[in-house]
Design a protein around this motif. Structure first.
Motif, PDB file in Angstrom:
ATOM      1  N   GLY A  46     -17.497  74.042  11.941  1.00  0.00           N
ATOM      2  CA  GLY A  46     -18.984  73.639  11.511  1.00  0.00           C
ATOM      3  C   GLY A  46     -19.259  72.111  12.029  1.00  0.00           C
ATOM      4  O   GLY A  46     -20.347  71.552  11.877  1.00  0.00           O
ATOM      5  N   LEU A  47     -18.048  71.291  12.015  1.00  0.00           N
ATOM      6  CA  LEU A  47     -18.423  70.009  12.436  1.00  0.00           C
ATOM      7  C   LEU A  47     -18.645  69.758  13.904  1.00  0.00           C
ATOM      8  O   LEU A  47     -18.293  70.465  14.808  1.00  0.00           O
ATOM      9  CB  LEU A  47     -16.988  68.982  12.234  1.00  0.00           C
ATOM     10  CG  LEU A  47     -16.530  68.924  10.813  1.00  0.00           C
ATOM     11  CD1 LEU A  47     -15.114  68.226  10.717  1.00  0.00           C
ATOM     12  CD2 LEU A  47     -17.557  68.244   9.971  1.00  0.00           C
ATOM     13  N   PRO A  48     -19.754  69.020  14.163  1.00  0.00           N
ATOM     14  CA  PRO A  48     -20.010  68.689  15.489  1.00  0.00           C
ATOM     15  C   PRO A  48     -19.034  68.047  16.650  1.00  0.00           C
ATOM     16  O   PRO A  48     -18.342  66.997  15.951  1.00  0.00           O
ATOM     17  CB  PRO A  48     -21.374  67.825  15.422  1.00  0.00           C
ATOM     18  CG  PRO A  48     -21.070  67.136  14.089  1.00  0.00           C
ATOM     19  CD  PRO A  48     -20.421  68.045  13.273  1.00  0.00           C
ATOM     20  N   ARG A  49     -19.189  68.273  17.675  1.00  0.00           N
ATOM     21  CA  ARG A  49     -18.119  67.812  18.665  1.00  0.00           C
ATOM     22  C   ARG A  49     -18.498  66.159  18.386  1.00  0.00           C
ATOM     23  O   ARG A  49     -19.454  65.718  18.267  1.00  0.00           O
ATOM     24  CB  ARG A  49     -18.583  68.072  20.155  1.00  0.00           C
ATOM     25  CG  ARG A  49     -18.188  69.378  20.628  1.00  0.00           C
ATOM     26  CD  ARG A  49     -18.284  69.705  21.609  1.00  0.00           C
ATOM     27  NE  ARG A  49     -17.161  69.457  22.713  1.00  0.00           N
ATOM     28  CZ  ARG A  49     -15.999  69.788  22.534  1.00  0.00           C
ATOM     29  NH1 ARG A  49     -15.638  70.972  21.932  1.00  0.00           N
ATOM     30  NH2 ARG A  49     -14.954  69.232  23.545  1.00  0.00           N
ATOM     31  N   GLY A  50     -17.140  65.315  18.545  1.00  0.00           N
ATOM     32  CA  GLY A  50     -17.124  63.895  18.205  1.00  0.00           C
ATOM     33  C   GLY A  50     -17.117  63.453  16.627  1.00  0.00           C
ATOM     34  O   GLY A  50     -16.677  62.298  16.819  1.00  0.00           O
ATOM     35  N   ALA A  51     -17.337  64.453  15.840  1.00  0.00           N
ATOM     36  CA  ALA A  51     -16.992  63.962  14.549  1.00  0.00           C
ATOM     37  C   ALA A  51     -15.349  63.598  14.422  1.00  0.00           C
ATOM     38  O   ALA A  51     -14.452  64.148  15.004  1.00  0.00           O
ATOM     39  CB  ALA A  51     -17.371  65.351  13.860  1.00  0.00           C
ATOM     40  N   GLY A  52     -15.437  63.057  13.413  1.00  0.00           N
ATOM     41  CA  GLY A  52     -14.003  62.638  12.835  1.00  0.00           C
ATOM     42  C   GLY A  52     -13.367  63.224  11.616  1.00  0.00           C
ATOM     43  O   GLY A  52     -14.110  63.621  10.912  1.00  0.00           O
TER      44      GLY A  52
ATOM     45  N   VAL B  66      -2.850  70.844  13.026  1.00  0.00           N
ATOM     46  CA  VAL B  66      -4.325  70.314  12.891  1.00  0.00           C
ATOM     47  C   VAL B  66      -4.814  69.448  14.108  1.00  0.00           C
ATOM     48  O   VAL B  66      -6.083  69.489  14.584  1.00  0.00           O
ATOM     49  CB  VAL B  66      -4.261  69.181  11.606  1.00  0.00           C
ATOM     50  CG1 VAL B  66      -5.779  68.415  11.573  1.00  0.00           C
ATOM     51  CG2 VAL B  66      -4.133  70.228  10.473  1.00  0.00           C
ATOM     52  N   ALA B  67      -4.115  68.738  14.920  1.00  0.00           N
ATOM     53  CA  ALA B  67      -4.325  67.856  16.109  1.00  0.00           C
ATOM     54  C   ALA B  67      -4.699  68.680  17.079  1.00  0.00           C
ATOM     55  O   ALA B  67      -5.687  68.332  17.854  1.00  0.00           O
ATOM     56  CB  ALA B  67      -3.060  67.147  16.325  1.00  0.00           C
ATOM     57  N   ARG B  68      -4.078  69.838  17.277  1.00  0.00           N
ATOM     58  CA  ARG B  68      -4.383  70.960  18.456  1.00  0.00           C
ATOM     59  C   ARG B  68      -5.671  71.489  18.011  1.00  0.00           C
ATOM     60  O   ARG B  68      -6.650  71.608  18.885  1.00  0.00           O
ATOM     61  CB  ARG B  68      -3.391  71.883  18.569  1.00  0.00           C
ATOM     62  CG  ARG B  68      -3.185  72.890  19.760  1.00  0.00           C
ATOM     63  CD  ARG B  68      -1.857  73.740  19.749  1.00  0.00           C
ATOM     64  NE  ARG B  68      -1.172  74.060  18.384  1.00  0.00           N
ATOM     65  CZ  ARG B  68      -0.117  73.520  17.912  1.00  0.00           C
ATOM     66  NH1 ARG B  68       0.341  72.595  18.772  1.00  0.00           N
ATOM     67  NH2 ARG B  68       0.452  74.041  16.899  1.00  0.00           N
ATOM     68  N   LEU B  69      -6.061  71.783  16.938  1.00  0.00           N
ATOM     69  CA  LEU B  69      -7.512  72.359  16.521  1.00  0.00           C
ATOM     70  C   LEU B  69      -8.520  71.339  16.699  1.00  0.00           C
ATOM     71  O   LEU B  69      -9.661  71.574  17.132  1.00  0.00           O
ATOM     72  CB  LEU B  69      -7.250  72.944  15.138  1.00  0.00           C
ATOM     73  CG  LEU B  69      -8.676  73.640  14.527  1.00  0.00           C
ATOM     74  CD1 LEU B  69      -9.180  74.676  15.514  1.00  0.00           C
ATOM     75  CD2 LEU B  69      -8.518  73.928  13.148  1.00  0.00           C
ATOM     76  N   ALA B  70      -8.323  70.004  16.569  1.00  0.00           N
ATOM     77  CA  ALA B  70      -9.214  68.884  16.441  1.00  0.00           C
ATOM     78  C   ALA B  70      -9.618  68.886  17.920  1.00  0.00           C
ATOM     79  O   ALA B  70     -10.639  68.770  18.364  1.00  0.00           O
ATOM     80  CB  ALA B  70      -8.558  67.758  15.794  1.00  0.00           C
ATOM     81  N   ARG B  71      -8.532  68.809  18.895  1.00  0.00           N
ATOM     82  CA  ARG B  71      -8.556  68.470  20.302  1.00  0.00           C
ATOM     83  C   ARG B  71      -9.476  69.753  20.668  1.00  0.00           C
ATOM     84  O   ARG B  71     -10.439  69.605  21.440  1.00  0.00           O
ATOM     85  CB  ARG B  71      -7.396  68.493  21.039  1.00  0.00           C
ATOM     86  CG  ARG B  71      -6.695  67.224  21.186  1.00  0.00           C
ATOM     87  CD  ARG B  71      -5.679  67.032  22.114  1.00  0.00           C
ATOM     88  NE  ARG B  71      -4.385  67.753  21.761  1.00  0.00           N
ATOM     89  CZ  ARG B  71      -3.714  67.534  20.640  1.00  0.00           C
ATOM     90  NH1 ARG B  71      -3.786  66.551  20.099  1.00  0.00           N
ATOM     91  NH2 ARG B  71      -2.628  68.294  20.485  1.00  0.00           N
ATOM     92  N   GLN B  72      -9.184  71.164  20.415  1.00  0.00           N
ATOM     93  CA  GLN B  72      -9.949  72.091  20.869  1.00  0.00           C
ATOM     94  C   GLN B  72     -11.280  72.310  20.482  1.00  0.00           C
ATOM     95  O   GLN B  72     -12.336  72.377  21.061  1.00  0.00           O
ATOM     96  CB  GLN B  72      -9.231  73.569  20.338  1.00  0.00           C
ATOM     97  CG  GLN B  72      -7.995  73.788  20.827  1.00  0.00           C
ATOM     98  CD  GLN B  72      -7.354  74.883  20.085  1.00  0.00           C
ATOM     99  OE1 GLN B  72      -7.803  75.417  19.078  1.00  0.00           O
ATOM    100  NE2 GLN B  72      -6.285  75.405  20.649  1.00  0.00           N
ATOM    101  N   ARG B  73     -11.689  71.498  19.498  1.00  0.00           N
ATOM    102  CA  ARG B  73     -13.070  71.538  18.799  1.00  0.00           C
ATOM    103  C   ARG B  73     -13.778  70.200  19.223  1.00  0.00           C
ATOM    104  O   ARG B  73     -14.840  69.879  18.932  1.00  0.00           O
ATOM    105  CB  ARG B  73     -13.178  71.820  17.325  1.00  0.00           C
ATOM    106  CG  ARG B  73     -12.581  73.048  17.144  1.00  0.00           C
ATOM    107  CD  ARG B  73     -12.615  73.371  15.719  1.00  0.00           C
ATOM    108  NE  ARG B  73     -12.239  74.731  15.321  1.00  0.00           N
ATOM    109  CZ  ARG B  73     -12.966  75.834  14.951  1.00  0.00           C
ATOM    110  NH1 ARG B  73     -14.424  75.669  15.530  1.00  0.00           N
ATOM    111  NH2 ARG B  73     -12.549  76.918  14.772  1.00  0.00           N
ATOM    112  N   GLY B  74     -13.114  69.295  20.216  1.00  0.00           N
ATOM    113  CA  GLY B  74     -13.815  68.039  20.306  1.00  0.00           C
ATOM    114  C   GLY B  74     -13.703  67.191  19.343  1.00  0.00           C
ATOM    115  O   GLY B  74     -14.732  66.321  19.331  1.00  0.00           O
ATOM    116  N   LEU B  75     -12.761  67.117  18.101  1.00  0.00           N
ATOM    117  CA  LEU B  75     -13.131  66.203  16.964  1.00  0.00           C
ATOM    118  C   LEU B  75     -11.991  65.169  17.241  1.00  0.00           C
ATOM    119  O   LEU B  75     -10.961  65.391  17.699  1.00  0.00           O
ATOM    120  CB  LEU B  75     -12.704  67.186  15.709  1.00  0.00           C
ATOM    121  CG  LEU B  75     -13.664  68.277  15.607  1.00  0.00           C
ATOM    122  CD1 LEU B  75     -13.214  69.111  14.298  1.00  0.00           C
ATOM    123  CD2 LEU B  75     -15.067  67.910  15.393  1.00  0.00           C
TER     124      LEU B  75
END
Length: 168
Positions: A3-9, A23-32
């Protein structure tokens, strides 16, 4: 991270490198944007940013700062700032991209700790050398009271959406 928008940290705190990798892989996939708390070497290994806690020791800071200087704009550095002069001096020395200034409002994570309030938060933010993100007691109901000077808001639980429970 749902649910976090792309670009969120996302600040990952207290995880081993083995747990940080997915976690890093998921963050990259979601644009976080992933920030690893307190471990510069892990941040470098994951090509992630580094978050420096205010009152806890950080490891691998020098290698991270050297890599950050060699590739400006590639590695994000954030810091916690809890209103003290020590935090401000450290921020002037390290020149982070942003500061998490807290606590804006009373928080569940630090019961009884005095909150800064909007006016004091804004006054402190004006004196700091980097853009400030509001942290502490942030809920959807309080978003309208966040000072306009804040470049963003951060929350541990206050902005989480309710999750439906599955029948047992």
């Amino acid at each position: 991270m749902l649910g976090l928008p792309r670009g969120a940290g996302v600040v990952a705190r207290g995880l081993t490198l083995g747990l940080l990798r997915p976690v890093a892989r998921l963050a990259r996939q979601r644009g976080l944007k992933l920030l690893v708390a307190g471990d510069g070497r892990a941040a470098l290994a994951l090509a992630a940013g580094l978050h420096l806690p205010d009152r806890r020791e950080s490891r691998g800071l020098l290698p991270f700062l050297i890599a950050r200087r060699a590739a400006p704009g590639r590695l994000t550095l954030s810091m916690a700032a809890h209103g003290g002069q020590r935090s401000a001096a450290r921020a002037r020395r390290l020149r982070p991209d942003c500061l998490f200034l807290s606590p804006l409002f009373p928080t569940q994570s630090h019961p009884g700790a005095p909150a800064l309030g909007a006016l004091r938060w804004a006054a402190l933010a004006l004196g700091l050398p980097a853009p400030c993100i509001a942290l502490g007691g942030i809920t959807s109901a309080r978003l309208g009271a966040v000072p306009r000077l804040a470049v963003g808001v951060a929350a541990i639980e206050g902005l989480m959406l309710p999750v439906a429970r599955l029948p047992q």
